[in-house]
Design a protein around this motif. Structure first.
Motif, PDB file in Angstrom:
ATOM      1  N   THR A 112       0.796  -1.225   0.000  1.00 16.71           N
ATOM      2  CA  THR A 112       0.000   0.000   0.000  1.00 16.71           C
ATOM      3  C   THR A 112       0.831   1.279   0.000  1.00 16.71           C
ATOM      4  OG1 THR A 112      -0.313  -0.547   2.354  1.00 16.71           O
ATOM      5  CG2 THR A 112      -2.200  -0.837   0.891  1.00 16.71           C
ATOM      6  N   GLU A 113       2.055   1.217   0.449  1.00 17.82           N
ATOM      7  CA  GLU A 113       2.969   2.366   0.344  1.00 17.82           C
ATOM      8  C   GLU A 113       4.391   1.859   0.304  1.00 17.82           C
ATOM      9  OE1 GLU A 113       2.729   5.554   3.225  1.00 17.82           O
ATOM     10  OE2 GLU A 113       0.554   5.333   3.418  1.00 17.82           O
ATOM     11  N   THR A 114       5.147   2.335  -0.661  1.00 14.30           N
ATOM     12  CA  THR A 114       6.599   2.191  -0.624  1.00 14.30           C
ATOM     13  C   THR A 114       7.191   3.167  -1.618  1.00 14.30           C
ATOM     14  OG1 THR A 114       8.428   0.608  -0.497  1.00 14.30           O
ATOM     15  CG2 THR A 114       6.942   0.385  -2.388  1.00 14.30           C
ATOM     16  N   GLY A 115       8.411   3.568  -1.373  1.00 13.05           N
ATOM     17  CA  GLY A 115       9.101   4.518  -2.238  1.00 13.05           C
ATOM     18  C   GLY A 115      10.378   4.978  -1.563  1.00 13.05           C
ATOM     19  N   TRP A 116      11.120   5.804  -2.264  1.00 17.72           N
ATOM     20  CA  TRP A 116      12.369   6.378  -1.745  1.00 17.72           C
ATOM     21  C   TRP A 116      12.398   7.840  -2.152  1.00 17.72           C
ATOM     22  CZ3 TRP A 116      16.130   3.451   0.909  1.00 17.72           C
ATOM     23  CH2 TRP A 116      17.317   4.136   1.225  1.00 17.72           C
ATOM     24  N   PRO A 117      12.766   8.743  -1.253  1.00 18.45           N
ATOM     25  CA  PRO A 117      12.685  10.174  -1.568  1.00 18.45           C
ATOM     26  C   PRO A 117      13.801  10.680  -2.469  1.00 18.45           C
ATOM     27  CG  PRO A 117      13.584   9.876   0.631  1.00 18.45           C
ATOM     28  CD  PRO A 117      13.206   8.502   0.138  1.00 18.45           C
ATOM     29  N   THR A 118      13.442  11.668  -3.284  1.00 20.55           N
ATOM     30  CA  THR A 118      14.437  12.355  -4.099  1.00 20.55           C
ATOM     31  C   THR A 118      15.085  13.499  -3.335  1.00 20.55           C
ATOM     32  OG1 THR A 118      12.762  13.875  -4.993  1.00 20.55           O
ATOM     33  CG2 THR A 118      13.168  11.835  -6.216  1.00 20.55           C
ATOM     34  N   MET A 119      14.423  13.931  -2.253  1.00 16.86           N
ATOM     35  CA  MET A 119      14.931  15.047  -1.451  1.00 16.86           C
ATOM     36  C   MET A 119      14.526  14.839  -0.007  1.00 16.86           C
ATOM     37  SD  MET A 119      13.969  19.104  -1.688  1.00 16.86           S
ATOM     38  CE  MET A 119      12.404  18.868  -0.825  1.00 16.86           C
ATOM     39  N   GLY A 120      15.436  15.143   0.916  1.00 16.54           N
ATOM     40  CA  GLY A 120      15.121  15.027   2.329  1.00 16.54           C
ATOM     41  C   GLY A 120      16.387  14.826   3.142  1.00 16.54           C
ATOM     42  N   PRO A 121      16.295  14.880   4.461  1.00 17.20           N
ATOM     43  CA  PRO A 121      17.466  14.716   5.320  1.00 17.20           C
ATOM     44  C   PRO A 121      17.954  13.271   5.317  1.00 17.20           C
ATOM     45  CG  PRO A 121      15.480  14.818   6.644  1.00 17.20           C
ATOM     46  CD  PRO A 121      15.059  15.115   5.244  1.00 17.20           C
ATOM     47  N   GLN A 122      19.251  13.098   5.571  1.00 14.22           N
ATOM     48  CA  GLN A 122      19.791  11.746   5.664  1.00 14.22           C
ATOM     49  C   GLN A 122      19.214  11.052   6.894  1.00 14.22           C
ATOM     50  OE1 GLN A 122      23.944  11.366   4.819  1.00 14.22           O
ATOM     51  NE2 GLN A 122      24.166   9.420   5.925  1.00 14.22           N
ATOM     52  N   GLN A 123      18.777   9.815   6.716  1.00 17.87           N
ATOM     53  CA  GLN A 123      18.234   9.004   7.802  1.00 17.87           C
ATOM     54  C   GLN A 123      19.215   7.858   8.066  1.00 17.87           C
ATOM     55  OE1 GLN A 123      15.306   9.656   9.365  1.00 17.87           O
ATOM     56  NE2 GLN A 123      14.663  11.334   8.037  1.00 17.87           N
ATOM     57  N   ARG A 124      20.070   8.031   9.081  1.00 17.47           N
ATOM     58  CA  ARG A 124      21.158   7.099   9.347  1.00 17.47           C
ATOM     59  C   ARG A 124      22.020   6.954   8.098  1.00 17.47           C
ATOM     60  NH1 ARG A 124      21.540   1.218  12.489  1.00 17.47           N
ATOM     61  NH2 ARG A 124      23.457   0.598  11.446  1.00 17.47           N
ATOM     62  N   ASP A 125      21.947   5.795   7.390  1.00 16.52           N
ATOM     63  CA  ASP A 125      22.767   5.568   6.201  1.00 16.52           C
ATOM     64  C   ASP A 125      22.026   5.917   4.918  1.00 16.52           C
ATOM     65  OD1 ASP A 125      24.640   4.085   7.993  1.00 16.52           O
ATOM     66  OD2 ASP A 125      23.045   2.583   7.958  1.00 16.52           O
ATOM     67  N   ALA A 126      20.728   6.215   5.008  1.00 15.93           N
ATOM     68  CA  ALA A 126      19.896   6.422   3.826  1.00 15.93           C
ATOM     69  C   ALA A 126      19.988   7.861   3.337  1.00 15.93           C
ATOM     70  CB  ALA A 126      18.445   6.066   4.143  1.00 15.93           C
ATOM     71  N   VAL A 127      20.308   8.001   2.059  1.00 16.40           N
ATOM     72  CA  VAL A 127      20.462   9.314   1.436  1.00 16.40           C
ATOM     73  C   VAL A 127      19.359   9.509   0.401  1.00 16.40           C
ATOM     74  CG1 VAL A 127      21.950  10.773   0.010  1.00 16.40           C
ATOM     75  CG2 VAL A 127      22.949   9.309   1.787  1.00 16.40           C
ATOM     76  N   ALA A 128      18.693  10.646   0.476  1.00 16.93           N
ATOM     77  CA  ALA A 128      17.654  10.977  -0.496  1.00 16.93           C
ATOM     78  C   ALA A 128      18.296  11.608  -1.728  1.00 16.93           C
ATOM     79  CB  ALA A 128      16.654  11.945   0.121  1.00 16.93           C
ATOM     80  N   SER A 129      17.995  11.061  -2.905  1.00 17.84           N
ATOM     81  CA  SER A 129      18.509  11.607  -4.155  1.00 17.84           C
ATOM     82  C   SER A 129      17.717  11.017  -5.309  1.00 17.84           C
ATOM     83  CB  SER A 129      19.993  11.285  -4.339  1.00 17.84           C
ATOM     84  OG  SER A 129      20.182   9.902  -4.632  1.00 17.84           O
ATOM     85  N   VAL A 130      17.748  11.680  -6.442  1.00 18.97           N
ATOM     86  CA  VAL A 130      17.055  11.173  -7.624  1.00 18.97           C
ATOM     87  C   VAL A 130      17.642   9.835  -8.039  1.00 18.97           C
ATOM     88  CG1 VAL A 130      16.582  11.582 -10.066  1.00 18.97           C
ATOM     89  CG2 VAL A 130      16.367  13.468  -8.428  1.00 18.97           C
TER      90      VAL A 130
END
Length: 312
Positions: A241-259
């Motif tokens: 019902t929901e999943t995705g990865w952001p293109t923009m946003g703050p780093q969450q531990r090791d996760a980096v938001a980028s296109v």
């Protein structure tokens, strides 16, 4: 090879049934303003004509059945769905108390009476709440995730909607609840699993800061979370019902938001799910970014051009 093997073994049984593919649609825009009929119609048309997707995004998941800015009017997305031939996973907001939930039900029943089979034929199912259990859990409360609802409340709401739709054209539509895998596996929520026809699975490896969550681990984290939900589903359908990865946003531990990382996640996860599982991607256009400053949108609010090639 490992991913393909998992897909072929785990999802083959669903291939014969009708599979829905769509996006999540909130009732507010990214600036917090209300969405109306022109917005929903425009977004549904955009989804169907999204470059690189071969017109496969033909469904929409909603969070509420009430029009933004009103107390009980049916959401105009219902009419927009009819006018664009879009299938709808109905949402009933369940974290605002019994009175508010009653208004959600009233809006849904009113729509079914007024619009008839043109509406009900497009209803995939009815979701009672969204992440209510997570928000009321020990994991959700420290994150300031907002008001939630207890397992007992959600069970009661599920029974309520079954009573209300009995004898209407909505009778027989699958009823479910949407939450995180951590909520689904909690023993205190087992009663909800017994009460529903399907389980909605929300998964955001980007936010899973209790384990290594770099984009390189995203696929492993997604499939392991899905396996957790399926392990308690008792053979019932599990919708993504929901999943995705952001293109923009703050780093969450090791996760980096980028296109680039969004594209990688879409290619690995989305392209493995589309056509195999009922999947509602997060998201086509952003909603209420003023609260999060994170963008998951595949397209900007004012353009139908995708941020990257969506071809699978």
């Amino acid at each position: 090879m490992q991913l393909c093997h998992l897909v072929s073994l785990g999802f083959a049984a669903t291939a014969a049934a009708q599979v829905y593919q769509g996006f999540n649609y909130d009732s507010v825009n990214s600036d917090g303003s209300c969405r109306g009929y022109p917005d929903f119609r425009g977004f549904f048309e955009r989804a169907k004509n999204l470059a690189g997707t071969e017109g496969h995004f033909t469904a929409a998941r909603l969070y509420t059945s009430i029009e933004c800015g009103t107390t009980a009017d049916p959401i105009s997305a219902f009419q927009a769905a009819i006018d664009t031939d879009t299938d709808i996973l109905v949402g009933l907001w369940a974290s605002a108390g019994r009175n508010a939930y009653g208004k959600e039900l009233s809006a849904l029943i009113t729509t079914a009476k007024q619009l008839g089979s043109a509406f009900t034929d497009r209803v995939i199912g009815i979701s009672v709440g969204s992440e209510d259990l997570f928000r009321s859990s020990v994991q959700g409360q420290p994150d300031d995730a907002g008001a939630g609802a207890t397992s007992a409340e959600i069970e009661g709401y599920i029974g309520w909607v079954r009573d209300w739709i009995r004898g209407t054209t909505l009778e027989g539509k699958p009823i479910g609840h949407v939450d995180t895998w951590t909520s689904w596996v909690a023993p205190e929520n087992a009663g909800i699993i017994s009460s529903v026809d399907f389980l909605g699975h929300n998964a955001f490896p980007y936010f899973e800061t209790t384990r290594i969550n770099a984009i390189e681990k995203a696929a492993d984290n997604f499939w392991s979370g899905l396996k957790q939900t399926e392990s308690v589903a008792n053979g019932k359908s599990v919708f993504i019902t929901e999943t995705g990865w952001p293109t923009m946003g703050p780093q969450q531990r090791d996760a980096v938001a980028s296109v680039d990382n969004t594209k990688g996640y879409y290619s690995q996860i989305g392209c493995a799910l589309f056509g195999q599982r009922n999947t509602f991607w997060y998201t086509l256009v952003d909603s209420n970014m003023t609260q999060t400053n994170i963008s998951f949108a595949l397209t900007p609010i004012d353009s139908a051009a995708p941020k990257f090639d969506l071809t699978c």
